[in-house]
Motif scaffolding. Structure first.
Motif, short mmCIF file in Angstrom:
data_model
loop_
_atom_site.label_atom_id
_atom_site.label_comp_id
_atom_site.label_asym_id
_atom_site.label_seq_id
_atom_site.Cartn_x
_atom_site.Cartn_y
_atom_site.Cartn_z
N SER A 144 21.70 0.00 -34.43
CA SER A 144 22.54 -1.05 -35.00
C SER A 144 23.32 -1.75 -33.88
O SER A 144 24.32 -1.22 -33.38
N VAL A 145 22.86 -2.92 -33.48
CA VAL A 145 23.47 -3.64 -32.36
C VAL A 145 24.93 -3.99 -32.64
O VAL A 145 25.78 -3.94 -31.74
N SER A 146 25.25 -4.31 -33.88
CA SER A 146 26.63 -4.70 -34.22
C SER A 146 27.61 -3.54 -34.02
O SER A 146 28.82 -3.76 -33.93
N SER A 147 27.11 -2.32 -33.94
CA SER A 147 27.98 -1.15 -33.76
C SER A 147 28.42 -0.99 -32.30
O SER A 147 29.31 -0.20 -32.01
N PHE A 148 27.79 -1.74 -31.40
CA PHE A 148 28.13 -1.65 -29.98
C PHE A 148 28.71 -3.00 -29.54
O PHE A 148 27.98 -3.96 -29.33
N LYS A 149 30.02 -3.06 -29.45
CA LYS A 149 30.71 -4.34 -29.23
C LYS A 149 30.40 -4.98 -27.89
O LYS A 149 30.57 -6.19 -27.72
N GLU A 150 29.94 -4.19 -26.92
CA GLU A 150 29.68 -4.73 -25.59
C GLU A 150 28.23 -5.16 -25.39
O GLU A 150 27.81 -5.46 -24.28
N TYR A 151 27.46 -5.20 -26.49
CA TYR A 151 26.06 -5.60 -26.38
C TYR A 151 25.96 -7.03 -25.85
O TYR A 151 26.63 -7.94 -26.34
N GLY A 152 25.13 -7.20 -24.82
CA GLY A 152 24.97 -8.51 -24.19
C GLY A 152 25.67 -8.60 -22.85
O GLY A 152 25.56 -9.60 -22.15
N LYS A 153 26.39 -7.53 -22.45
CA LYS A 153 27.19 -7.61 -21.22
C LYS A 153 26.32 -7.64 -19.97
O LYS A 153 26.75 -8.18 -18.94
N LEU A 154 25.11 -7.11 -20.02
CA LEU A 154 24.23 -7.15 -18.85
C LEU A 154 23.62 -8.53 -18.67
O LEU A 154 23.58 -9.06 -17.56
N SER A 155 23.14 -9.12 -19.75
CA SER A 155 22.52 -10.44 -19.69
C SER A 155 23.54 -11.57 -19.77
O SER A 155 23.18 -12.75 -19.64
N ASN A 156 24.81 -11.20 -19.98
CA ASN A 156 25.90 -12.18 -20.04
C ASN A 156 25.65 -13.28 -21.09
O ASN A 156 25.87 -14.46 -20.85
N LYS A 157 25.16 -12.83 -22.27
CA LYS A 157 24.87 -13.79 -23.35
C LYS A 157 25.40 -13.23 -24.66
O LYS A 157 25.49 -12.02 -24.85
N ASN A 158 25.72 -14.15 -25.58
CA ASN A 158 26.13 -13.71 -26.92
C ASN A 158 24.91 -13.57 -27.82
O ASN A 158 23.78 -13.85 -27.41
N SER A 159 25.14 -13.13 -29.05
CA SER A 159 24.04 -12.84 -29.97
C SER A 159 23.14 -14.03 -30.22
O SER A 159 21.91 -13.92 -30.25
#
Length: 270
Positions: free
Chosen positions: A147-162
């Motif tokens: 569940s990606v929404s459960s990890f608030k920092e998702y996207g921090k490597l690619s520096n992009k939002n959902s």
């Protein structure tokens, strides 16, 4: 002699001085081949790039644990074995042999360990169980999804939002997902497909899971360097960060993310 190293860290999007966690033993994990077809010239670049880095790290620090995995279970492998009308083991063993011969031809050093995904299914099942327990994964129609929404920092490597990640990204479409960005951790296998027993039925792991499991096994829950091609930043490495941090309930997984550029021939990415 100045032995300091500076890396461009994809995670911070800037050049940083390399400071190892343990100066007596540097840990590096690099994504290796998915053995479904013959290696090509584009596959040679990460081999050479990270072999050179391995040698430099050895020269400066002495002991370096270098892990390069082999993905020997994947939908591409299943399809390739069907199209060639040979068994999966025959296909993967043949491609692994050719890959290792290519490494020797390029005069690359042997990594410290070269683990195979199929040798770590038990550990993958354990990590999935941990993610479900920590409410970062869910079961639906015999599939287990992160569940990606459960990890608030998702996207921090690619520096992009959902929204940016979904636009033109390699995201698997499925009606079983709660969110389009959610990714599969476990999928069911038919009788004709390779599969392993699990709490969720006979099946096989998703692609991203193996690297989180094998890097932790050989290097620990936090280590120095993770490498691979630029094409792996999203979704593969982004998903690795999410899995590992959520499974271990930690804020840090890898200190330095290094990515090599592409080999381009006649304006085509290899």
């Amino acid at each position: 002699m100045n032995n300091s190293l500076n890396f461009f860290n994809t995670l911070s999007n800037k050049k940083e001085k390399f400071i190892p966690i343990n100066i007596d033993e540097v840990g590096m994990y690099v994504c290796g081949p998915t053995v479904y077809d013959f290696p090509h010239i584009g596959n040679a670049r990460p081999l050479v790039v990270f072999d050179v880095l391995f040698r430099i790290l050895q020269k400066i620090y002495g002991k370096v644990t270098y892990i390069r995995n082999i993905t020997d279970i994947d939908d591409k492998i299943i399809e390739a074995s069907k199209s060639k009308n040979i068994s999966i083991s025959e296909l993967t063993n043949n491609i692994i042999k050719i890959f290792q011969e290519d490494c020797l031809y390029l005069m690359c050093l042997q990594p410290t360990f070269e683990p195979k995904a199929t040798d770590h299914i038990k550990e993958m099942i354990n990590m999935i169980s941990n993610l479900i327990k920590n409410k970062h994964a869910y079961l639906n129609e015999k599939h287990v999804y992160f569940s990606v929404s459960s990890f608030k920092e998702y996207g921090k490597l690619s520096n992009k939002n959902s929204e940016e990640l979904l636009a033109g990204a390699r995201v698997e479409v499925s009606k079983n997902k709660k969110d389009p960005l959610d990714f599969v951790l476990w999928k069911p296998s038919s009788n004709e497909e390779p599969g392993w027993d699990s709490p969720w039925g006979k099946g096989r792991p998703g692609w991203h899971l193996e690297c989180s499991v094998m890097s932790e096994k050989f290097l620990g829950k936090q280590f120095d360097i993770h490498g691979g091609g630029l094409d792996l930043v999203f979704p593969h490495h982004e998903n690795e960060i999410a899995q590992s941090c959520c499974s271990n309930q930690s804020k840090k997984f890898v200190n330095y993310w290094l990515h090599n550029g592409f080999v381009t021939v006649n304006k085509e990415k290899m």
